[in-house]
Design an enzyme around this catalytic site. Sequence first.
Site, PDB file in Angstrom:
ATOM      1  N   ASP A 141      40.257  22.060   8.537  1.00 40.04           N
ATOM      2  CA  ASP A 141      39.866  23.435   8.397  1.00 40.04           C
ATOM      3  C   ASP A 141      39.028  23.322   6.957  1.00 40.04           C
ATOM      4  O   ASP A 141      39.887  23.676   6.094  1.00 40.04           O
ATOM      5  CB  ASP A 141      41.122  24.268   8.364  1.00 40.04           C
ATOM      6  CG  ASP A 141      40.894  25.484   8.183  1.00 40.04           C
ATOM      7  OD1 ASP A 141      39.760  26.150   8.470  1.00 40.04           O
ATOM      8  OD2 ASP A 141      41.810  26.212   7.487  1.00 40.04           O
ATOM      9  N   GLU A 151      36.297  23.091  12.255  1.00 36.25           N
ATOM     10  CA  GLU A 151      35.973  24.378  12.569  1.00 36.25           C
ATOM     11  C   GLU A 151      34.653  24.792  12.337  1.00 36.25           C
ATOM     12  O   GLU A 151      34.137  24.587  11.378  1.00 36.25           O
ATOM     13  CB  GLU A 151      37.067  25.463  11.885  1.00 36.25           C
ATOM     14  CG  GLU A 151      36.718  26.773  12.270  1.00 36.25           C
ATOM     15  CD  GLU A 151      37.955  27.731  11.848  1.00 36.25           C
ATOM     16  OE1 GLU A 151      38.844  27.826  12.473  1.00 36.25           O
ATOM     17  OE2 GLU A 151      37.833  28.460  10.536  1.00 36.25           O
ATOM     18  N   ASP A 181      46.776  26.756   6.161  1.00 34.40           N
ATOM     19  CA  ASP A 181      45.467  25.844   6.322  1.00 34.40           C
ATOM     20  C   ASP A 181      45.776  24.726   7.016  1.00 34.40           C
ATOM     21  O   ASP A 181      44.893  24.134   7.716  1.00 34.40           O
ATOM     22  CB  ASP A 181      44.896  25.601   5.035  1.00 34.40           C
ATOM     23  CG  ASP A 181      44.438  26.781   4.118  1.00 34.40           C
ATOM     24  OD1 ASP A 181      43.574  27.657   4.605  1.00 34.40           O
ATOM     25  OD2 ASP A 181      45.120  27.107   3.136  1.00 34.40           O
TER      26      ASP A 181
END
Length: 172
Positions: free
Chosen positions: A7, A66, A138
């Site tokens: 991420d 992502e 996160d």
Amino acid sequence: MLILGIDPGSRITGFGVINVVGARNEYVASGCIRIKGDELPDRLRQVYEGVTQIIEQYCPQEMAIEQVFMAKNADSALKLGQARGVAIVAGANCDLPVHEYAARKVKQSVVGKGSADKVQVQHMVASILKLPGLPQADAADALAIALCHAHTRNSLVAMAGARGHTRNGRWR
């Protein structure tokens, strides 16, 4: 198969490593690369070095990350894109296949709805991986990205297997 989920962020980059054994997903590790300093080139170097260190430590076979979404603040989106880019380069330099997923697809895969919030993602990740508590936000997002890739990969394998082989060994 070990999958590394990333991420990306220019201040905090989450990571999560899962082991996929058939249809079962096992937790291996997760955490955050906390970026220090104000100079963007130095922060990007820290992201690159941090992701490279995680790859060297856990030796994943694939990486999932992502995709950048368009934020309200163009400057923030640009910095996020740059952090994402150096994370991808770290994976590519270690010869990892890198797979990209939209945030909505990750949430849909893990929670069941693309509009899920961070707390829902944390709860589902903890539940799926049978964690004793909630991972940091996160890190949970990174684990969700890895889980999304595992689900996508398993679905593609199942679809390929469903087609089967003919007697002469060709796909039908």
